[in-house]
Design a protein around this motif. Structure first.
Motif, PDB file in Angstrom:
ATOM      1  N   ARG A 132      66.644  64.822  41.546  1.00  0.00           N
ATOM      2  CA  ARG A 132      67.066  64.415  42.887  1.00  0.00           C
ATOM      3  C   ARG A 132      68.094  63.297  42.811  1.00  0.00           C
ATOM      4  O   ARG A 132      69.065  63.264  43.585  1.00  0.00           O
ATOM      5  N   ILE A 133      67.898  62.374  41.873  1.00  0.00           N
ATOM      6  CA  ILE A 133      68.822  61.251  41.708  1.00  0.00           C
ATOM      7  C   ILE A 133      70.123  61.738  41.073  1.00  0.00           C
ATOM      8  O   ILE A 133      71.217  61.437  41.558  1.00  0.00           O
ATOM      9  N   TYR A 134      69.991  62.523  39.985  1.00  0.00           N
ATOM     10  CA  TYR A 134      71.177  62.986  39.272  1.00  0.00           C
ATOM     11  C   TYR A 134      72.098  63.822  40.170  1.00  0.00           C
ATOM     12  O   TYR A 134      73.316  63.762  40.032  1.00  0.00           O
ATOM     13  N   ASN A 135      71.507  64.596  41.073  1.00  0.00           N
ATOM     14  CA  ASN A 135      72.299  65.516  41.900  1.00  0.00           C
ATOM     15  C   ASN A 135      72.562  64.976  43.304  1.00  0.00           C
ATOM     16  O   ASN A 135      72.851  65.746  44.230  1.00  0.00           O
ATOM     17  N   MET A 136      72.493  63.667  43.446  1.00  0.00           N
ATOM     18  CA  MET A 136      72.724  63.042  44.742  1.00  0.00           C
ATOM     19  C   MET A 136      74.094  63.428  45.318  1.00  0.00           C
ATOM     20  O   MET A 136      74.213  63.832  46.470  1.00  0.00           O
ATOM     21  N   ASN A 137      75.138  63.319  44.507  1.00  0.00           N
ATOM     22  CA  ASN A 137      76.481  63.626  45.001  1.00  0.00           C
ATOM     23  C   ASN A 137      76.642  65.090  45.382  1.00  0.00           C
ATOM     24  O   ASN A 137      77.392  65.417  46.303  1.00  0.00           O
ATOM     25  N   VAL A 202      71.127  55.907  48.756  1.00  0.00           N
ATOM     26  CA  VAL A 202      70.913  54.936  47.684  1.00  0.00           C
ATOM     27  C   VAL A 202      69.872  53.903  48.100  1.00  0.00           C
ATOM     28  O   VAL A 202      69.002  53.515  47.304  1.00  0.00           O
ATOM     29  N   ASN A 203      69.914  53.457  49.346  1.00  0.00           N
ATOM     30  CA  ASN A 203      68.917  52.499  49.837  1.00  0.00           C
ATOM     31  C   ASN A 203      67.518  53.115  49.819  1.00  0.00           C
ATOM     32  O   ASN A 203      66.529  52.437  49.502  1.00  0.00           O
ATOM     33  N   LEU A 204      67.432  54.394  50.165  1.00  0.00           N
ATOM     34  CA  LEU A 204      66.138  55.085  50.141  1.00  0.00           C
ATOM     35  C   LEU A 204      65.597  55.168  48.721  1.00  0.00           C
ATOM     36  O   LEU A 204      64.405  54.920  48.487  1.00  0.00           O
ATOM     37  N   PHE A 205      66.465  55.504  47.765  1.00  0.00           N
ATOM     38  CA  PHE A 205      66.051  55.538  46.354  1.00  0.00           C
ATOM     39  C   PHE A 205      65.504  54.172  45.928  1.00  0.00           C
ATOM     40  O   PHE A 205      64.503  54.079  45.205  1.00  0.00           O
ATOM     41  N   LYS A 206      66.156  53.119  46.396  1.00  0.00           N
ATOM     42  CA  LYS A 206      65.732  51.758  46.026  1.00  0.00           C
ATOM     43  C   LYS A 206      64.386  51.432  46.657  1.00  0.00           C
ATOM     44  O   LYS A 206      63.487  50.876  45.985  1.00  0.00           O
ATOM     45  N   GLN A 207      64.217  51.776  47.935  1.00  0.00           N
ATOM     46  CA  GLN A 207      62.946  51.515  48.624  1.00  0.00           C
ATOM     47  C   GLN A 207      61.791  52.270  47.974  1.00  0.00           C
ATOM     48  O   GLN A 207      60.675  51.763  47.868  1.00  0.00           O
ATOM     49  N   GLN A 208      62.056  53.478  47.538  1.00  0.00           N
ATOM     50  CA  GLN A 208      61.019  54.304  46.908  1.00  0.00           C
ATOM     51  C   GLN A 208      60.839  53.982  45.425  1.00  0.00           C
ATOM     52  O   GLN A 208      60.068  54.638  44.734  1.00  0.00           O
ATOM     53  N   ASP A 213      67.249  47.944  39.969  1.00  0.00           N
ATOM     54  CA  ASP A 213      68.266  47.108  40.617  1.00  0.00           C
ATOM     55  C   ASP A 213      69.639  47.329  39.982  1.00  0.00           C
ATOM     56  O   ASP A 213      70.660  47.363  40.674  1.00  0.00           O
ATOM     57  N   GLU A 214      69.646  47.509  38.663  1.00  0.00           N
ATOM     58  CA  GLU A 214      70.907  47.681  37.941  1.00  0.00           C
ATOM     59  C   GLU A 214      71.599  48.985  38.351  1.00  0.00           C
ATOM     60  O   GLU A 214      72.819  49.013  38.583  1.00  0.00           O
ATOM     61  N   ILE A 215      70.834  50.064  38.441  1.00  0.00           N
ATOM     62  CA  ILE A 215      71.407  51.347  38.835  1.00  0.00           C
ATOM     63  C   ILE A 215      71.823  51.305  40.311  1.00  0.00           C
ATOM     64  O   ILE A 215      72.843  51.872  40.701  1.00  0.00           O
ATOM     65  N   TYR A 216      71.037  50.610  41.126  1.00  0.00           N
ATOM     66  CA  TYR A 216      71.388  50.434  42.541  1.00  0.00           C
ATOM     67  C   TYR A 216      72.748  49.741  42.666  1.00  0.00           C
ATOM     68  O   TYR A 216      73.608  50.170  43.446  1.00  0.00           O
ATOM     69  N   ASP A 217      72.957  48.690  41.872  1.00  0.00           N
ATOM     70  CA  ASP A 217      74.242  47.992  41.877  1.00  0.00           C
ATOM     71  C   ASP A 217      75.373  48.901  41.388  1.00  0.00           C
ATOM     72  O   ASP A 217      76.499  48.847  41.897  1.00  0.00           O
ATOM     73  N   ARG A 218      75.060  49.743  40.412  1.00  0.00           N
ATOM     74  CA  ARG A 218      76.075  50.655  39.876  1.00  0.00           C
ATOM     75  C   ARG A 218      76.523  51.663  40.930  1.00  0.00           C
ATOM     76  O   ARG A 218      77.705  51.953  41.080  1.00  0.00           O
ATOM     77  N   TYR A 219      75.565  52.195  41.702  1.00  0.00           N
ATOM     78  CA  TYR A 219      75.910  53.138  42.765  1.00  0.00           C
ATOM     79  C   TYR A 219      76.796  52.470  43.818  1.00  0.00           C
ATOM     80  O   TYR A 219      77.747  53.072  44.317  1.00  0.00           O
ATOM     81  N   ASN A 220      76.511  51.231  44.150  1.00  0.00           N
ATOM     82  CA  ASN A 220      77.341  50.510  45.118  1.00  0.00           C
ATOM     83  C   ASN A 220      78.741  50.253  44.569  1.00  0.00           C
ATOM     84  O   ASN A 220      79.732  50.308  45.301  1.00  0.00           O
TER      85      ASN A 220
END
Length: 493
Positions: A132-137, A202-208, A213-220
């Motif tokens: 689910r994460i890998y195929n987000m785009n 991305v925010n939903l992935f972070k909440q769940q 945090d590092e990957i969250y920053d990378r997506y941003n």
């Protein structure tokens, strides 16, 4: 006593075996295995015929901080990527038009295939939740694309020019361009909707707690990268690059997306750099770009990446003298002798400059003087061309007809590939049916040959004629499609 020793030996062996297994597991966990399942995306062309030059299908930064470009074998292919950190960013291209960046988790084994439109699909072998994460785009691009491309790609490319000149295009019935047309406000709306969906996901992935945090920053960061691309064609602020400089940091140098960010930085930086006319037409003066960048207080890795790009552009578009000057400056600033050796080999800078060195499709080498001696007593018509030169390629069909008309006569047609790459030349030679012609050659020292300097070869296609006595009699001969060419050749026959 012997029994006790035997037990101790068995326990010791088990401990060693366990330690070896743990070490093996630890080693495996610090790698990412990519399994390519028929991952071979086709070259994309828009309905109007627009396409990009080929870009790497897969790229990543290795443990030596070198950008690796990989082309998977057709069918099945597997590569292992060292991953000492929690994740490694890997780039996949969508049909040579877009890069999609994936933060792939340490220790994972991932299968890469394609959907019906050649868009990458990734599946984790060990952690299905990561799919689910890998195929987000892949999910986000649905409903937010134009002609299958992200809106940010269209905003950063020729679609903007089409949109800005749509009235002119319609008035002059340039219907081909209408096939790619999309109003600018529609492209902006698509991109804004995409950004909202991207941020929410991305925010939903972070909440769940699905991502760190590092990957969250990378997506941003990757979203900001998309924003820079979307502004390329519309933003004409010659000082905009200064706003980007706050993001230039060596801590990002381990990500291939950072290399693309620096490309965008150079795009905006060059707005205030003058243009100059060299061998392949009008270009930014990358010598000035190099000079200005080298005075900035960038960290060493970032400085090296930026100056490498300058060196590559200087190599393609300027003289051997310029290339040598800036190569030496580059080594003095960066200490990188690897690029120096690569460029010297690529352009044969150490070759004898008094000679023009040539190679045929079979790999046989000859110099220009030997070629003249071999064909002395005949008129020699020389065509300087390159695989990348569209006008050159358009002349190949008339050139074929010209050869037929002079078959059996004392005329030799010579084709010299100038300022080209060997792989591109070999492909073009076969496409243009020059591979069976004995006098078709690749110039090995385009950069440092005095002969090319003497005839002032700067722009191609260029045609010259040498008479039966070996004398250069036409510095700018008519091209094959020119009606005057036969009169000119017959004069020297």
């Amino acid at each position: 006593m012997k029994f006790t020793n035997l037990i101790s030996l068995l326990i010791f062996s088990l401990l060693v075996s366990c330690q070896q297994q743990e070490t093996s597991k630890e080693k495996i966990s610090k790698e990412i295995v990519l399994c390519f399942d028929h991952y071979n995306p086709k070259h994309y062309k828009t309905p109007a015929g627009a396409f990009h030059i080929e870009i790497p299908k897969v790229s990543y930064i290795d443990s030596m901080n070198i950008l690796i470009k990989h082309v998977p074998q057709e069918g099945f292919d597997t590569i292992s990527i060292n991953c000492p950190e929690a994740f490694r960013e890997v780039a996949f291209s969508y049909r040579n038009f877009e890069y999609i960046y994936y933060p792939l988790m340490q220790g994972d084994t991932i299968t890469i295939s394609m959907d019906s439109l050649d868009y990458p699909l990734l599946y984790s072998k060990h952690h299905k939740k990561r799919d689910r994460i890998y195929n987000m785009n892949h999910q986000l691009r649905k409903g937010h694309t134009h002609l299958g491309l992200e809106a940010k790609t269209c905003l950063g490319d020729t679609w903007v020019i089409i949109a800005q000149n749509i009235d002119y295009i319609r008035k002059h019935k340039m219907n081909r361009f209408l096939k790619d047309y999309c109003p600018l406000d529609s492209l902006h709306a698509m991109f804004e909707n995409y950004k909202i969906a991207y941020i929410d996901t991305v925010n939903l992935f972070k909440q769940q707690q699905l991502i760190s945090d590092e990957i969250y920053d990378r997506y941003n960061y990757l979203l900001r990268l998309k924003g820079y691309e979307a502004q390329r064609m519309l933003n004409k602020d010659s000082t905009y690059y200064r706003k980007m400089e706050q993001e230039i940091s060596d801590k990002y140098a381990c990500y291939p997306s950072y290399h693309e960010f620096l490309d965008y930085y150079l795009w905006f930086f060059n707005y205030h750099i003058k243009r100059t006319i060299e061998s392949q037409g009008s270009h930014y003066d990358w010598r000035q770009t190099f000079a200005e960048l080298s005075t900035k207080a960038f960290q060493p890795k970032s400085m090296q990446i930026l100056l490498q790009r300058c060196i590559n552009e200087i190599g393609e578009n300027f003289s051997a003298e310029d290339l040598n000057i800036y190569l030496n400056k580059y080594v003095k600033i960066t200490g990188d002798s690897i690029l120096y050796s690569k460029i010297v080999e690529q352009y044969n800078l150490s070759a004898d400059a008094s000679q023009l060195l040539l190679k045929d499709i079979q790999g046989n080498r000859v110099n220009f003087q030997e070629l003249l001696e071999k064909h002395k007593g005949k008129v020699i018509y020389i065509d300087f061309w390159a695989s990348w030169c569209v006008p050159c390629r358009k002349e190949m069909e008339p050139a074929s007809e010209l050869r037929k008309q002079y078959e059996g006569k004392d005329v030799v047609f010579v084709y010299l590939a100038y300022n080209d790459t060997e792989n591109s030349w070999e492909k073009a030679v076969r496409e243009e049916k020059l591979s069976t012609i004995e006098t078709s050659y690749f110039i090995l020292n385009s950069k440092n040959s005095k002969m090319l300097e003497n005839i002032d070869l700067r722009l191609i296609p260029r045609y010259i004629i040498i008479d039966k006595n070996g004398k250069l009699v036409e510095m700018n001969a008519p091209r094959p499609s020119d009606k005057r060419i036969k009169t000119t050749l017959n004069k020297y026959l």
